[in-house]
Design an enzyme around this catalytic site. Sequence first.
Site, PDB file in Angstrom:
ATOM      1  N   ARG A  72       7.225 -10.135  -2.392  1.00  0.00           N
ATOM      2  CA  ARG A  72       6.658 -11.262  -3.151  1.00  0.00           C
ATOM      3  C   ARG A  72       5.133 -11.336  -3.049  1.00  0.00           C
ATOM      4  O   ARG A  72       4.424 -11.429  -4.053  1.00  0.00           O
ATOM      5  CB  ARG A  72       7.245 -12.590  -2.636  1.00  0.00           C
ATOM      6  CG  ARG A  72       8.588 -12.929  -3.192  1.00  0.00           C
ATOM      7  CD  ARG A  72       9.391 -13.694  -2.153  1.00  0.00           C
ATOM      8  NE  ARG A  72       9.875 -12.739  -1.184  1.00  0.00           N
ATOM      9  CZ  ARG A  72      11.055 -12.152  -1.264  1.00  0.00           C
ATOM     10  NH1 ARG A  72      11.883 -12.513  -2.192  1.00  0.00           N
ATOM     11  NH2 ARG A  72      11.417 -11.217  -0.412  1.00  0.00           N
ATOM     12  N   THR A  73       4.617 -11.309  -1.819  1.00  0.00           N
ATOM     13  CA  THR A  73       3.189 -11.565  -1.631  1.00  0.00           C
ATOM     14  C   THR A  73       2.356 -10.429  -2.219  1.00  0.00           C
ATOM     15  O   THR A  73       1.382 -10.664  -2.940  1.00  0.00           O
ATOM     16  CB  THR A  73       2.890 -11.755  -0.135  1.00  0.00           C
ATOM     17  OG1 THR A  73       3.843 -12.671   0.407  1.00  0.00           O
ATOM     18  CG2 THR A  73       1.492 -12.289   0.088  1.00  0.00           C
ATOM     19  N   LYS A 100      -4.171   8.757  11.557  1.00  0.00           N
ATOM     20  CA  LYS A 100      -4.941   9.656  12.438  1.00  0.00           C
ATOM     21  C   LYS A 100      -5.551   8.886  13.585  1.00  0.00           C
ATOM     22  O   LYS A 100      -6.371   9.420  14.335  1.00  0.00           O
ATOM     23  CB  LYS A 100      -6.057  10.346  11.639  1.00  0.00           C
ATOM     24  CG  LYS A 100      -5.572  11.143  10.452  1.00  0.00           C
ATOM     25  CD  LYS A 100      -6.783  11.692   9.697  1.00  0.00           C
ATOM     26  CE  LYS A 100      -6.437  12.053   8.268  1.00  0.00           C
ATOM     27  NZ  LYS A 100      -7.613  12.194   7.417  1.00  0.00           N
ATOM     28  N   ARG A 122      -2.235  -8.334   5.272  1.00  0.00           N
ATOM     29  CA  ARG A 122      -1.070  -8.794   6.051  1.00  0.00           C
ATOM     30  C   ARG A 122      -0.989  -7.904   7.272  1.00  0.00           C
ATOM     31  O   ARG A 122      -1.075  -6.673   7.167  1.00  0.00           O
ATOM     32  CB  ARG A 122       0.219  -8.687   5.228  1.00  0.00           C
ATOM     33  CG  ARG A 122       1.449  -8.940   6.084  1.00  0.00           C
ATOM     34  CD  ARG A 122       2.720  -9.015   5.286  1.00  0.00           C
ATOM     35  NE  ARG A 122       2.818 -10.286   4.592  1.00  0.00           N
ATOM     36  CZ  ARG A 122       3.929 -10.705   3.975  1.00  0.00           C
ATOM     37  NH1 ARG A 122       5.022  -9.962   3.984  1.00  0.00           N
ATOM     38  NH2 ARG A 122       3.955 -11.873   3.359  1.00  0.00           N
ATOM     39  N   HIS A 150       0.614 -18.289   7.077  1.00  0.00           N
ATOM     40  CA  HIS A 150       0.845 -17.637   5.772  1.00  0.00           C
ATOM     41  C   HIS A 150       0.353 -18.640   4.730  1.00  0.00           C
ATOM     42  O   HIS A 150       1.127 -19.322   4.056  1.00  0.00           O
ATOM     43  CB  HIS A 150       2.330 -17.337   5.610  1.00  0.00           C
ATOM     44  CG  HIS A 150       2.683 -16.423   4.468  1.00  0.00           C
ATOM     45  ND1 HIS A 150       1.786 -16.095   3.449  1.00  0.00           N
ATOM     46  CD2 HIS A 150       3.838 -15.766   4.172  1.00  0.00           C
ATOM     47  CE1 HIS A 150       2.391 -15.270   2.607  1.00  0.00           C
ATOM     48  NE2 HIS A 150       3.638 -15.065   3.021  1.00  0.00           N
TER      49      HIS A 150
HETATM   50  N1   CP Z   1       7.502 -15.019   1.278  1.00  0.00           N
HETATM   51  C1   CP Z   1       7.012 -13.809   1.587  1.00  0.00           C
HETATM   52  O1   CP Z   1       5.980 -13.689   2.275  1.00  0.00           O
HETATM   53  O2   CP Z   1       7.751 -12.777   1.095  1.00  0.00           O
HETATM   54  P1   CP Z   1       7.347 -11.234   1.214  1.00  0.00           P
HETATM   55  O3   CP Z   1       7.490 -10.854   2.677  1.00  0.00           O
HETATM   56  O4   CP Z   1       8.329 -10.512   0.316  1.00  0.00           O
HETATM   57  O5   CP Z   1       5.933 -11.085   0.769  1.00  0.00           O
END
Ligand code: CP
Length: 323
Positions: A72-73, A100, A122, A150
Amino acid sequence: MAARKTLTRLSQQHLLGIEPLSVEDIELVLATAEKYQTRPEASGRGETRPVPRLDLLRGKTLVLAFYEPSTRTRLSFEMAAQRLSMDVVNLALEASSVQKGESLLDTVKTLAAMRPDALVIRHPGSGVPHFLARHTTVPILNAGDGVHEHPTQALLDALTIRDHKRRLDNLKVAILGDILHSRVARSNLHLLSKFGARIALAGPPPLVPKGLEKLAPGVTVCRRLEEALEGADVVMMLRVQLERQREPLFASPREYARHYCLTPERLARARPDAIVMHPGPFLRGIDIAGEVADSERSVIPQQVANGVAVRMALLELLTGAHP
Ligand code: CP
């Protein structure tokens, strides 16, 4: 309550978390996102709008660096950028010099030297975006750092709640499940608390950290799921994050589901007009029953749709394109 100022600029150069944002910052993001929503009909606000295709960020480049899996993100950041005509470059981790032994900081300094206009990261390490922000002027957007925050998820959740409830204050929001490992829960606690919502938390005792009531005002930890659900306006379920458990914290997924899966019977304790949310990915039959996830009470698809709108808004605001 004192009158709120209307901002035209975010007070922050980066989006590192919800905690540093003011209510006015959050209002600005939500107001900017509203113009990019394609599904306002979900909340009874008229026809479905066409998918926006704008030239606003033409000539600008977004870099995505995902050190953890995401559907999603990552894809919604890509779509958000493309809908604003921004170029997108993905760091393919397995084919990069990270393999590496290049350090995270050196990798990010290398990416920054190519002069992108924003960097989405992320990472499994809590606080990594904050650390990187001290070493670059490229706007950093936190797409999830370890078990810390998040922020884009909480912003899209807030937009979805407001679509349906028309407000964020004077609501009871139940956040249920694996709270220990949930950066989504932490960001939502900060955001909802800033707006004066009451937040009831519940989950298996090993998955509910001590002292959460002190994290933000308006937070209550309940002993049982049913207690947290009583009279809730919004029910936010969380995934059991088995991948973050170093040792098993409950007997089995089946045993977890027996006590903590959101079934129609448990949902009946919430208000009749309560909406059901889940950040995804969800585990059918473990954290949420399929019939609840697929029901009319579920706003999970609208959360996904709003994810693109919120990320478009953030790209506009953080790259200086906001009028
Ligand atoms: N909600 C969310 O962060 O989903 P993903 O891990 O698929 O990005």
